[in-house]
Design a protein around this motif. Structure first.
Motif, PDB file in Angstrom:
ATOM      1  N   ARG A 167     -18.451  11.904  11.277  1.00  0.00           N
ATOM      2  CA  ARG A 167     -18.228  12.037   9.832  1.00  0.00           C
ATOM      3  C   ARG A 167     -17.292  13.216   9.570  1.00  0.00           C
ATOM      4  NH1 ARG A 167     -23.660  10.358   9.961  1.00  0.00           N
ATOM      5  NH2 ARG A 167     -24.374  12.501  10.258  1.00  0.00           N
ATOM      6  N   ILE A 168     -16.153  12.909   8.969  1.00  0.00           N
ATOM      7  CA  ILE A 168     -15.131  13.932   8.740  1.00  0.00           C
ATOM      8  C   ILE A 168     -14.624  13.832   7.304  1.00  0.00           C
ATOM      9  CG2 ILE A 168     -12.902  14.859   9.481  1.00  0.00           C
ATOM     10  CD1 ILE A 168     -13.359  13.383  12.163  1.00  0.00           C
ATOM     11  N   LEU A 169     -14.545  14.971   6.633  1.00  0.00           N
ATOM     12  CA  LEU A 169     -13.925  15.062   5.315  1.00  0.00           C
ATOM     13  C   LEU A 169     -12.577  15.750   5.469  1.00  0.00           C
ATOM     14  CD1 LEU A 169     -16.960  16.347   3.185  1.00  0.00           C
ATOM     15  CD2 LEU A 169     -16.116  14.001   3.350  1.00  0.00           C
ATOM     16  N   THR A 170     -11.552  15.205   4.828  1.00  0.00           N
ATOM     17  CA  THR A 170     -10.218  15.792   4.917  1.00  0.00           C
ATOM     18  C   THR A 170      -9.716  16.152   3.524  1.00  0.00           C
ATOM     19  OG1 THR A 170      -9.731  14.427   6.853  1.00  0.00           O
ATOM     20  CG2 THR A 170      -7.868  15.467   5.766  1.00  0.00           C
ATOM     21  N   GLY A 171      -9.207  17.377   3.391  1.00  0.00           N
ATOM     22  CA  GLY A 171      -8.677  17.825   2.111  1.00  0.00           C
ATOM     23  C   GLY A 171      -9.285  19.148   1.685  1.00  0.00           C
ATOM     24  N   VAL A 172      -8.646  19.789   0.718  1.00  0.00           N
ATOM     25  CA  VAL A 172      -9.123  21.074   0.206  1.00  0.00           C
ATOM     26  C   VAL A 172     -10.323  20.838  -0.708  1.00  0.00           C
ATOM     27  CG1 VAL A 172      -8.533  23.099  -1.176  1.00  0.00           C
ATOM     28  CG2 VAL A 172      -6.821  22.076   0.341  1.00  0.00           C
ATOM     29  N   LEU A 173     -11.370  21.643  -0.530  1.00  0.00           N
ATOM     30  CA  LEU A 173     -12.559  21.550  -1.372  1.00  0.00           C
ATOM     31  C   LEU A 173     -12.638  22.776  -2.272  1.00  0.00           C
ATOM     32  CD1 LEU A 173     -15.211  20.403   1.290  1.00  0.00           C
ATOM     33  CD2 LEU A 173     -14.033  18.973  -0.394  1.00  0.00           C
ATOM     34  N   ASP A 174     -12.589  22.564  -3.592  1.00  0.00           N
ATOM     35  CA  ASP A 174     -12.819  23.690  -4.490  1.00  0.00           C
ATOM     36  C   ASP A 174     -14.326  23.870  -4.656  1.00  0.00           C
ATOM     37  OD1 ASP A 174     -13.658  21.696  -6.239  1.00  0.00           O
ATOM     38  OD2 ASP A 174     -11.880  21.828  -7.520  1.00  0.00           O
ATOM     39  N   GLU A 175     -14.730  24.862  -5.436  1.00  0.00           N
ATOM     40  CA  GLU A 175     -16.159  25.161  -5.542  1.00  0.00           C
ATOM     41  C   GLU A 175     -16.949  23.989  -6.121  1.00  0.00           C
ATOM     42  OE1 GLU A 175     -19.187  28.323  -7.732  1.00  0.00           O
ATOM     43  OE2 GLU A 175     -17.086  28.882  -7.436  1.00  0.00           O
ATOM     44  N   ALA A 176     -16.400  23.310  -7.115  1.00  0.00           N
ATOM     45  CA  ALA A 176     -17.112  22.186  -7.728  1.00  0.00           C
ATOM     46  C   ALA A 176     -17.310  21.050  -6.726  1.00  0.00           C
ATOM     47  CB  ALA A 176     -16.340  21.687  -8.946  1.00  0.00           C
ATOM     48  N   ALA A 177     -16.260  20.728  -5.975  1.00  0.00           N
ATOM     49  CA  ALA A 177     -16.353  19.641  -5.001  1.00  0.00           C
ATOM     50  C   ALA A 177     -17.324  19.992  -3.883  1.00  0.00           C
ATOM     51  CB  ALA A 177     -14.974  19.334  -4.429  1.00  0.00           C
ATOM     52  N   LEU A 178     -17.256  21.236  -3.407  1.00  0.00           N
ATOM     53  CA  LEU A 178     -18.148  21.647  -2.328  1.00  0.00           C
ATOM     54  C   LEU A 178     -19.593  21.691  -2.809  1.00  0.00           C
ATOM     55  CD1 LEU A 178     -18.534  22.531   0.558  1.00  0.00           C
ATOM     56  CD2 LEU A 178     -17.900  24.862  -0.101  1.00  0.00           C
ATOM     57  N   THR A 179     -19.801  22.155  -4.024  1.00  0.00           N
ATOM     58  CA  THR A 179     -21.152  22.182  -4.591  1.00  0.00           C
ATOM     59  C   THR A 179     -21.729  20.778  -4.673  1.00  0.00           C
ATOM     60  OG1 THR A 179     -20.694  24.183  -5.879  1.00  0.00           O
ATOM     61  CG2 THR A 179     -22.512  22.789  -6.629  1.00  0.00           C
ATOM     62  N   ALA A 180     -20.919  19.827  -5.107  1.00  0.00           N
ATOM     63  CA  ALA A 180     -21.382  18.437  -5.212  1.00  0.00           C
ATOM     64  C   ALA A 180     -21.778  17.886  -3.844  1.00  0.00           C
ATOM     65  CB  ALA A 180     -20.285  17.579  -5.834  1.00  0.00           C
ATOM     66  N   ILE A 181     -21.022  18.228  -2.817  1.00  0.00           N
ATOM     67  CA  ILE A 181     -21.343  17.759  -1.464  1.00  0.00           C
ATOM     68  C   ILE A 181     -22.641  18.391  -0.975  1.00  0.00           C
ATOM     69  CG2 ILE A 181     -20.596  17.810   0.950  1.00  0.00           C
ATOM     70  CD1 ILE A 181     -17.698  17.676  -0.132  1.00  0.00           C
ATOM     71  N   LEU A 182     -22.799  19.687  -1.217  1.00  0.00           N
ATOM     72  CA  LEU A 182     -24.006  20.384  -0.759  1.00  0.00           C
ATOM     73  C   LEU A 182     -25.260  19.828  -1.425  1.00  0.00           C
ATOM     74  CD1 LEU A 182     -22.833  24.132  -0.644  1.00  0.00           C
ATOM     75  CD2 LEU A 182     -23.005  22.498   1.239  1.00  0.00           C
ATOM     76  N   GLN A 183     -25.111  19.298  -2.611  1.00  0.00           N
ATOM     77  CA  GLN A 183     -26.262  18.751  -3.336  1.00  0.00           C
ATOM     78  C   GLN A 183     -26.674  17.370  -2.830  1.00  0.00           C
ATOM     79  OE1 GLN A 183     -24.599  19.120  -7.292  1.00  0.00           O
ATOM     80  NE2 GLN A 183     -25.739  21.009  -7.711  1.00  0.00           N
ATOM     81  N   GLN A 184     -25.933  16.850  -1.859  1.00  0.00           N
ATOM     82  CA  GLN A 184     -26.223  15.521  -1.319  1.00  0.00           C
ATOM     83  C   GLN A 184     -26.994  15.610   0.002  1.00  0.00           C
ATOM     84  OE1 GLN A 184     -22.527  13.292  -1.147  1.00  0.00           O
ATOM     85  NE2 GLN A 184     -21.974  13.884  -3.229  1.00  0.00           N
ATOM     86  N   GLY A 185     -28.002  16.457   0.028  1.00  0.00           N
ATOM     87  CA  GLY A 185     -28.878  16.518   1.191  1.00  0.00           C
ATOM     88  C   GLY A 185     -28.423  17.417   2.320  1.00  0.00           C
ATOM     89  N   VAL A 186     -27.490  18.319   2.061  1.00  0.00           N
ATOM     90  CA  VAL A 186     -27.060  19.257   3.099  1.00  0.00           C
ATOM     91  C   VAL A 186     -28.121  20.345   3.255  1.00  0.00           C
ATOM     92  CG1 VAL A 186     -25.330  20.969   3.766  1.00  0.00           C
ATOM     93  CG2 VAL A 186     -24.615  18.817   2.705  1.00  0.00           C
ATOM     94  N   ARG A 187     -28.554  20.591   4.487  1.00  0.00           N
ATOM     95  CA  ARG A 187     -29.596  21.594   4.734  1.00  0.00           C
ATOM     96  C   ARG A 187     -29.049  22.885   5.326  1.00  0.00           C
ATOM     97  NH1 ARG A 187     -31.588  20.633  10.407  1.00  0.00           N
ATOM     98  NH2 ARG A 187     -33.418  21.862   9.854  1.00  0.00           N
TER      99      ARG A 187
END
Length: 252
Positions: free
Chosen positions: A45-65
């Motif tokens: 699983r690979i994500l490509t591209g720049v992540l701003d704070e909003a995008a990274l926050t949204a990803i972390l809220q999807q079950g990242v521990r």
């Protein structure tokens, strides 16, 4: 899931190690070249591209521990963004930081605290400047070099987007070396000699980035070298080896 910001060799190694240990891992990189390197190491699983704070926050809220920040030592904005998103979401944050290089105390080795002073110092030391700062630092460097009448040779990653950016900024193909490092001292010295470098401009990207070999080659060749020191960032938890990150993950 563990999210690894994996834009470095040690980041890729950490993501691969965690996946091999059975953890669900997502690795994030900025460029397609970085994605290719992760795929070669077997990351699923690979994500490509720049992540701003909003995008990274949204990803972390999807079950990242767990969030592992293994970005480049000079990617200060990425680290600040990661720490901010971790604070907002409550996801544990670990910094994987490659150690700084041990540089010699030598009259040909100059140290600079920031990009502006590094460029200014280098431009005062020669009319053919060999830069290994990377493509992101090129606009201010090339502008200042043009005003000072200094020729610039750049060594950058062999990524099509990076090379295109170099050409758009006015560099010619003969002024661009597209090469994945690190390089040996002998190869660095051969580059300096071939391009008749009068000054080398680099940054403290650590042993993984080959800065010691770049500096040693310049000193041996009698060429002044300016080293941009890495930014000082406060990290709550810092580790230096992928195995240390794995040990933390196993005990969570």
């Amino acid at each position: 899931m563990i999210l690894v910001l994996a834009g470095t060799l040690e980041g890729r190694d950490t993501a691969a190690l965690l996946q091999q240990a059975g953890f669900p891992v997502t690795a994030s990189v900025v460029t397609g070249y970085g994605c290719d390197l992760l795929q070669k190491q077997g990351l699923n699983r690979i994500l490509t591209g720049v992540l701003d704070e909003a995008a990274l926050t949204a990803i972390l809220q999807q079950g990242v521990r767990l969030l592992v920040d293994a970005t480049h030592p000079f990617a200060a904005l990425a680290s600040h963004t990661a720490m901010a998103a971790a604070r907002v979401t409550g996801v544990p944050y670990l910094r994987l930081e490659r150690p700084a290089a041990e540089l010699p105390v030598h009259p040909m080795v100059y140290r600079a605290a920031d990009l502006e002073s590094a460029v200014s110092q280098a431009l005062s030391l020669g009319k053919v400047l060999f830069s290994t700062l990377g493509s992101k630092s090129l606009p201010p460097l090339l502008t200042a070099a043009s005003q000072a009448g200094v020729k610039v040779i750049v060594r950058v990653l062999p990524d099509s987007g990076v090379i295109r950016r170099c050409l758009e900024l006015g560099l010619t193909p003969g002024e661009i070396i597209a090469l994945q490092g690190p390089c040996s001292m002998e190869l660095n010295k051969a580059f300096y000699r071939h391009y008749q470098a009068e000054v080398v401009l680099t940054k403290d990207s650590g042993s993984t980035g080959g800065v010691a070999e770049k500096v040693a080659a310049a000193v041996e060749a009698g060429i002044p070298v300016v080293v941009w020191q890495r930014p000082k960032i406060y990290y709550p938890l810092v580790f230096h080896k992928p195995e240390e990150i794995l040990a933390i993950a196993l005990n969570m």
